[in-house]
Write a protein that holds these residues in place. Structure first.
Motif, PDB file in Angstrom:
ATOM      1  N   GLN A 168     -11.277  18.629  19.371  1.00  0.00           N
ATOM      2  CA  GLN A 168     -10.016  19.373  19.377  1.00  0.00           C
ATOM      3  C   GLN A 168      -9.286  19.201  20.708  1.00  0.00           C
ATOM      4  O   GLN A 168      -8.051  19.093  20.750  1.00  0.00           O
ATOM      5  N   LEU A 169     -10.063  19.154  21.799  1.00  0.00           N
ATOM      6  CA  LEU A 169      -9.452  18.983  23.115  1.00  0.00           C
ATOM      7  C   LEU A 169      -8.766  17.628  23.228  1.00  0.00           C
ATOM      8  O   LEU A 169      -7.598  17.542  23.647  1.00  0.00           O
ATOM      9  N   ASP A 171      -7.686  15.732  20.896  1.00  0.00           N
ATOM     10  CA  ASP A 171      -6.540  15.678  19.988  1.00  0.00           C
ATOM     11  C   ASP A 171      -5.338  16.430  20.559  1.00  0.00           C
ATOM     12  O   ASP A 171      -4.190  16.091  20.263  1.00  0.00           O
ATOM     13  N   SER A 172      -5.598  17.447  21.365  1.00  0.00           N
ATOM     14  CA  SER A 172      -4.489  18.185  21.977  1.00  0.00           C
ATOM     15  C   SER A 172      -3.847  17.395  23.114  1.00  0.00           C
ATOM     16  O   SER A 172      -2.705  17.659  23.495  1.00  0.00           O
ATOM     17  N   ASN A 204      -2.441  11.648  21.061  1.00  0.00           N
ATOM     18  CA  ASN A 204      -2.090  11.486  19.654  1.00  0.00           C
ATOM     19  C   ASN A 204      -2.606  10.141  19.147  1.00  0.00           C
ATOM     20  O   ASN A 204      -2.249   9.091  19.678  1.00  0.00           O
ATOM     21  N   SER A 252      -6.050  11.829  14.663  1.00  0.00           N
ATOM     22  CA  SER A 252      -5.856  13.197  15.140  1.00  0.00           C
ATOM     23  C   SER A 252      -6.005  14.203  14.000  1.00  0.00           C
ATOM     24  O   SER A 252      -5.453  14.008  12.912  1.00  0.00           O
TER      25      SER A 252
END
Length: 326
Positions: A270-271, A273-274, A277, A281
């Protein structure tokens, strides 16, 4: 010192104390590293203990191999022979993105039966093949090494409707998925794999030890593979240290620590992906690729990252299609 984005140790188990101590303890107990004999003749009892433990953990009949490549080499010709599909030699349909350790065997398999390569995750083509042939075996990855995954629910639906045989290499899905780390592919089936599914998986990568294995559904399949799979009948087994390390990993898989490490992996996914991009994702699996086009650009970008203390993998043909380096 670098930050490592290259290894496939998704849960960080490969230097876990239980894994390392398991390897050392096994060597101390047996006072040897390697058993220089075909495993069908004689072997250490610890190998039986490992395969029995894995079978109980993953609810399947398990045979271990020195590598996943060896497991695939022994298994695919037997699938092609028709002995697992009612005496009918199946058309062997390979996903175009199937790992090189699967695709390498197409020539050998073609001596037994017809081989086709279909577009990645092309369920329409696969269904057409099922309609047109008495038996079809689909060869794919569960989690693909360059990102993405097999559409398991749809494949199981085709299996239910047409008797499709599934051979799934889930080397990158093992341990990171499932309550007992049974893997991405295995977690989509119930308590019984049945007669039409074989799953290959790694004892390295997420599992944290060394070697490969097959998960089988029936006693008849296990008998055939133990008697006739080349990599089983004519080769040695895992070495003693690898067996001990794998037993150490099974202890982690039976504990609450596995869920904690899986949760930490999800947080890392999740990190990233934040912050970055990519085409993958939002996917719950850990592989991310950045498409850069040319080989030169991919190598230069990877070199630049390394200069900044981040070690990532440059990928290019034949690992991926030409013009899709990253």
């Amino acid at each position: 010192r670098v930050i490592d984005f290259v290894r496939c140790s998704y849960l960080g188990l490969d230097n876990h104390p239980l894994v390392v101590d398991g390897a050392i303890e096994a060597m101390r107990n047996y006072r040897a590293l390697h058993w220089s004999c075909a495993r069908t003749r004689l072997n250490f009892a610890i190998l039986r203990d490992l395969e029995s433990t894995l079978a109980d953990l993953f609810q399947a009949r398990v045979i271990t191999y020195t590598t996943v490549l060896a497991a695939n080499m022994g298994a695919l010709p037997i699938v092609a022979s028709g002995h697992l599909t009612g005496g009918v030699r199946p058309l062997m349909a390979f996903d175009r993105h199937a790992h090189a350790t699967l695709a390498f065997h197409k020539g050998t398999i073609a001596l037994e039966t017809q081989v086709r390569t279909i577009a990645h995750n092309d369920l329409n083509m696969l269904e057409d093949l099922c309609r047109a042939n008495k038996a079809v075996a689909y060869i794919c990855d569960g989690v693909y090494s360059m990102g993405g995954n097999a559409p398991m629910d749809e494949l199981i639906s085709l299996q239910d409707r047409y008797g499709l045989f599934l051979y799934i290499d889930d080397a990158h899905g093992i341990s990171i998925w499932g309550e007992q780390g049974e893997g991405f592919a295995r977690s989509h089936f119930g308590s019984d794999l049945g007669t039409r599914t074989i799953i290959a998986a790694s004892l390295g990568k997420g599992f944290g030890a060394s070697g490969g294995m097959l998960m089988l559904g029936t006693a008849r399949q296990e008998e055939l593979f133990r008697r006739f799979a080349v990599a089983h009948a004519f080769s040695a087994s895992l070495n003693v240290a690898s067996i001990g390390a794998a037993l150490g990993s099974t202890a982690i898989h039976r504990s609450g620590e596995l869920a904690e490490r899986q949760s930490a992996l999800r947080e890392n996914i999740q990190l990233i992906d934040s912050l970055l991009n990519t085409e993958q994702s939002g996917a719950p699996l850990p592989i991310r690729t950045i498409d850069l086009g040319s080989e030169e650009r991919a190598v230069a970008a990877t070199r630049g990252l390394l200069d900044r203390g981040m070690y990532a993998s440059a990928i290019f043909f034949p690992t991926v299609a030409k013009g899709r380096a990253g």
